[in-house]
Design an enzyme around this catalytic site. Structure first.
Site, PDB file in Angstrom:
ATOM      1  N   GLY A 187       0.754  -1.224  -0.062  1.00 30.18           N
ATOM      2  CA  GLY A 187       0.064  -0.047   0.150  1.00 30.18           C
ATOM      3  C   GLY A 187       0.805   1.323  -0.112  1.00 30.18           C
ATOM      4  O   GLY A 187       0.205   2.576  -0.058  1.00 30.18           O
ATOM      5  N   CYS A 188       2.322   1.185   0.008  1.00 30.52           N
ATOM      6  CA  CYS A 188       3.090   2.123   0.062  1.00 30.52           C
ATOM      7  C   CYS A 188       2.991   2.958  -1.258  1.00 30.52           C
ATOM      8  O   CYS A 188       3.275   2.180  -2.343  1.00 30.52           O
ATOM      9  CB  CYS A 188       4.592   1.960   0.570  1.00 30.52           C
TER      10      CYS A 188
END
Length: 143
Positions: A11-12
């Site tokens: 999700g970064c």
């Protein structure tokens, strides 16, 4: 073309952009969840990604404990840094990269290009692919 083991925080935003650049350059990625990897059993492996970098450069500056000042990377030993990271992997600077047994941390675009080759996939602008865009907001990097 290289087979790149890419340790990320799922999700970064920046890890997603970094992966896109590597894939566009023709590299094959084997993606690992940095937060779930069993670092407790792999302390030496974790240490090997940092090579001869100074200890403060091992840390994710967007991690809540760093951003708040709870932990100070400037005052910690190598051993303590690894212990903190094993206990709280969000502290680890991202990404961790491994190709043919060679390991590195971070995504300095020029260093990655020299190491692996990015060809036309290399961004032309001075794009910061390491600093979390949330760092300039009130939010910190969350696990």
């Amino acid at each position: 073309m290289a087979i790149v083991h890419f340790y990320e925080k799922p999700g970064c935003f920046n890890n997603a952009r970094q992966k896109q650049i590597l894939v566009a350059a023709g590299h094959l990625l084997v993606v690992h969840d940095l937060l779930q990897f069993p670092w407790k059993d792999n302390r030496q492996r974790l240490r090997s990604f940092f090579a001869d970098l100074p200890v403060p450069q091992w840390f994710n500056s967007s991690a809540p404990a760093i951003k708040s000042g709870e932990l100070d990377p400037l005052t910690v030993s190598e051993t303590q840094a690894i212990e903190w990271m094993v206990a709280n992997p969000i502290l680890i600077r991202r990404p961790l990269l491994e190709v043919d047994g060679r390991r590195r941390v971070g995504f300095d675009i020029d260093n990655i290009d020299a190491w692996l080759g990015l060809a036309e996939a290399k961004p032309h602008a001075n794009l910061d692919l390491e600093t979390c865009p949330k760092l300039h907001q009130t939010q910190a990097c969350q696990p």
